[in-house]
Design an enzyme around this catalytic site. Structure first.
Site, PDB file in Angstrom:
ATOM      1  N   TYR A 159      37.039  43.759  27.130  1.00 48.03           N
ATOM      2  CA  TYR A 159      37.079  42.601  28.047  1.00 48.03           C
ATOM      3  C   TYR A 159      37.666  41.398  27.308  1.00 48.03           C
ATOM      4  O   TYR A 159      38.557  40.718  27.817  1.00 48.03           O
ATOM      5  CB  TYR A 159      35.689  42.285  28.603  1.00 48.03           C
ATOM      6  CG  TYR A 159      35.706  41.100  29.556  1.00 48.03           C
ATOM      7  CD1 TYR A 159      36.388  41.179  30.778  1.00 48.03           C
ATOM      8  CD2 TYR A 159      35.075  39.902  29.236  1.00 48.03           C
ATOM      9  CE1 TYR A 159      36.439  40.088  31.644  1.00 48.03           C
ATOM     10  CE2 TYR A 159      35.117  38.811  30.096  1.00 48.03           C
ATOM     11  CZ  TYR A 159      35.791  38.912  31.299  1.00 48.03           C
ATOM     12  OH  TYR A 159      35.855  37.829  32.157  1.00 48.03           O
ATOM     13  N   LYS A 163      41.244  39.286  28.132  1.00 54.29           N
ATOM     14  CA  LYS A 163      41.291  37.843  28.402  1.00 54.29           C
ATOM     15  C   LYS A 163      42.079  37.106  27.312  1.00 54.29           C
ATOM     16  O   LYS A 163      42.712  36.083  27.590  1.00 54.29           O
ATOM     17  CB  LYS A 163      39.873  37.286  28.567  1.00 54.29           C
ATOM     18  CG  LYS A 163      39.199  37.780  29.856  1.00 54.29           C
ATOM     19  CD  LYS A 163      39.967  37.338  31.118  1.00 54.29           C
ATOM     20  CE  LYS A 163      39.279  37.709  32.405  1.00 54.29           C
ATOM     21  NZ  LYS A 163      39.972  37.224  33.610  1.00 54.29           N
TER      22      LYS A 163
HETATM   23  N1  LIG Z   1      31.591  35.118  36.352  1.00 49.49           N
HETATM   24  C1  LIG Z   1      31.841  34.745  35.118  1.00 49.49           C
HETATM   25  O1  LIG Z   1      30.915  34.429  34.330  1.00 49.49           O
HETATM   26  C2  LIG Z   1      33.272  34.652  34.628  1.00 49.49           C
HETATM   27  C3  LIG Z   1      33.492  33.980  33.416  1.00 49.49           C
HETATM   28  C4  LIG Z   1      34.796  33.887  32.941  1.00 49.49           C
HETATM   29  C5  LIG Z   1      35.836  34.443  33.657  1.00 49.49           C
HETATM   30  N2  LIG Z   1      35.590  35.098  34.825  1.00 49.49           N
HETATM   31  C6  LIG Z   1      36.744  35.682  35.538  1.00 49.49           C
HETATM   32  O2  LIG Z   1      36.787  35.171  36.845  1.00 49.49           O
HETATM   33  C7  LIG Z   1      37.494  36.071  37.700  1.00 49.49           C
HETATM   34  C8  LIG Z   1      36.725  36.245  38.989  1.00 49.49           C
HETATM   35  O3  LIG Z   1      35.475  36.839  38.730  1.00 49.49           O
HETATM   36  P1  LIG Z   1      34.132  36.422  39.493  1.00 49.49           P
HETATM   37  O4  LIG Z   1      33.194  35.878  38.486  1.00 49.49           O
HETATM   38  O5  LIG Z   1      34.429  35.641  40.709  1.00 49.49           O
HETATM   39  O6  LIG Z   1      33.577  37.894  39.864  1.00 49.49           O
HETATM   40  P2  LIG Z   1      33.383  38.642  41.261  1.00 49.49           P
HETATM   41  O7  LIG Z   1      32.484  37.838  42.141  1.00 49.49           O
HETATM   42  O8  LIG Z   1      32.966  40.018  40.917  1.00 49.49           O
HETATM   43  O9  LIG Z   1      34.849  38.643  41.888  1.00 49.49           O
HETATM   44  C9  LIG Z   1      35.874  39.453  41.347  1.00 49.49           C
HETATM   45  C10 LIG Z   1      37.007  39.564  42.358  1.00 49.49           C
HETATM   46  O10 LIG Z   1      38.039  40.375  41.771  1.00 49.49           O
HETATM   47  C11 LIG Z   1      38.429  41.335  42.737  1.00 49.49           C
HETATM   48  N3  LIG Z   1      38.945  42.542  42.100  1.00 49.49           N
HETATM   49  C12 LIG Z   1      38.362  43.325  41.170  1.00 49.49           C
HETATM   50  N4  LIG Z   1      39.143  44.380  40.886  1.00 49.49           N
HETATM   51  C13 LIG Z   1      40.250  44.268  41.671  1.00 49.49           C
HETATM   52  C14 LIG Z   1      41.416  45.047  41.861  1.00 49.49           C
HETATM   53  N5  LIG Z   1      41.622  46.197  41.181  1.00 49.49           N
HETATM   54  N6  LIG Z   1      42.354  44.630  42.731  1.00 49.49           N
HETATM   55  C15 LIG Z   1      42.165  43.478  43.425  1.00 49.49           C
HETATM   56  N7  LIG Z   1      41.080  42.697  43.306  1.00 49.49           N
HETATM   57  C16 LIG Z   1      40.133  43.096  42.443  1.00 49.49           C
HETATM   58  C17 LIG Z   1      37.191  41.613  43.572  1.00 49.49           C
HETATM   59  O11 LIG Z   1      37.567  42.036  44.889  1.00 49.49           O
HETATM   60  P3  LIG Z   1      37.451  43.533  45.449  1.00 49.49           P
HETATM   61  O12 LIG Z   1      36.312  44.198  44.747  1.00 49.49           O
HETATM   62  O13 LIG Z   1      37.218  43.317  46.925  1.00 49.49           O
HETATM   63  O14 LIG Z   1      38.778  44.120  45.151  1.00 49.49           O
HETATM   64  C18 LIG Z   1      36.564  40.218  43.651  1.00 49.49           C
HETATM   65  O15 LIG Z   1      37.092  39.510  44.738  1.00 49.49           O
HETATM   66  C19 LIG Z   1      37.666  37.354  36.878  1.00 49.49           C
HETATM   67  O16 LIG Z   1      38.991  37.397  36.380  1.00 49.49           O
HETATM   68  C20 LIG Z   1      36.678  37.195  35.727  1.00 49.49           C
HETATM   69  O17 LIG Z   1      37.077  37.893  34.578  1.00 49.49           O
HETATM   70  C21 LIG Z   1      34.327  35.213  35.328  1.00 49.49           C
END
Ligand SMILES: NC(=O)c1ccc[n+]([C@@H]2O[C@H](COP(=O)([O-])OP(=O)(O)OC[C@H]3O[C@@H](n4cnc5c(N)ncnc54)[C@H](OP(=O)(O)O)[C@@H]3O)[C@@H](O)[C@H]2O)c1
Length: 280
Positions: A159, A163
């Protein structure tokens, strides 16, 4: 304060079915931005599209899109072109972490999924979207990285690597687009309470515990940062923004005591209360 009006522009968001991506769609719609929302779960997108159109009168077009499949990415962008939809802003948000295994215990299928989604998917979408921006020599690519892309934690291996790669792509894309009027920004969140941890561990209880004892960010906090970058005057490029919850002092340090540390000595004394042992 000069703020750029984005009214009538169109933002394409990947991973808009949940968390940060969904919050971005909601905040862009609030300021009159039309949307192309994408993810794999089309039912969620459809519902969101209807709600946002009803609430804000913007045009919202949902597409089912798995960013891991370049053939599907190309086909969806062809449909966008045929529908004569424009793209001004691209939010590369789709992403995930799977499990928290040390490399020696890691499952290669999890590695493939993370690399295919977080890195290759972002590349495929960016390549397919850039012609829309280049055609009018205008636009903005906003990548959602992570503080995991700026440092390291035990069992963060793949992961973190994906990133770090997003960080490299953001920097080099800005260089590749030198001379064009296209902005590239990266937002690097700390701990945000979304479906992220549930997806990572397939364990609701464990995911809930991840956010206990402190006030995590929510998707809207990161959407707010995205909107800030997008609404700067066009000559201003916020290249990178790191956003932590106040209780998180570093990638691996979350203060779960409820009090904020008074000095670095307190942090050291209560080290076990601060460590984010599972990573994120
Ligand atoms: N939450 C944290 O603490 C955090 C911290 C730093 C960075 N981030 C980053 O923020 C971004 C969003 O994450 P989040 O926290 O909002 O998590 P989340 O609620 O799980 O949302 C993730 C989104 O990515 C989509 N996704 C996953 N695999 C996919 C694929 N193969 N094709 C298209 N869409 C896909 C999912 O949609 P479907 O499942 O409907 O496809 C969902 O809409 C990610 O890049 C994550 O690495 C999160």
């Amino acid at each position: 304060m000069k703020q750029l009006s984005l009214k009538g522009q169109t933002a394409l968001i990947t991973g808009a079915s949940s968390g940060i991506g969904k919050a971005c769609a909601e905040q862009f719609a609030e300021i009159g931005v039309n949307l192309i929302i994408t993810a794999r779960r089309f039912d969620r997108l459809n519902e969101l599209a209807q709600t946002l159109t009803k609430q804000h009168g913007v045009r919202v077009t949902p597409y089912q899109l798995d960013v891991r499949d370049n053939g599907v990415v190309e086909a969806v962008f062809k449909q966008i072109e045929q529908a004569e939809l424009d793209i001004d802003i691209v939010v590369n948000n789709a992403g995930l972490a799977l499990s928290s295994d040390k490399l020696q215990d890691g499952k290669t299928e999890n590695w493939d999924t993370m690399i295919d989604t977080n890195l290759k998917g972002l590349l495929y979408v960016t390549k397919a979207a850039l012609p829309f921006l280049l055609k009018k020599n205008k636009g903005h690519v906003i990548n959602i990285g992570s503080v995991a892309g700026l440092g390291y934690y035990t069992a963060g291996n793949v992961y973190c690597a994906t990133k770090h790669a997003v960080n490299a792509i953001s920097h080099t894309l800005r260089m590749d687009l030198a001379g064009k009027a296209i902005r590239v920004s990266e937002i690097d969140p700390g701990a945000v309470e979304t479906e992220f941890s549930e997806v990572r561990w397939s364990d609701k209880e464990r995911a809930k515990k991840m956010y206990e004892g402190f006030h995590p960010l929510v998707g809207a906090d990161i959407a707010d940062a995205v909107i800030y970058c997008a609404t700067r005057p066009e000559h201003v490029n916020v290249s990178q923004m790191v956003v932590y919850p106040q209780a998180q002092s570093a990638l691996t340090d979350i203060n779960r005591t409820g009090d904020q540390p008074k000095s670095i000595f307190d942090v050291t004394k209560n080290r076990k209360d601060f460590l984010c042992l599972d990573g994120f």
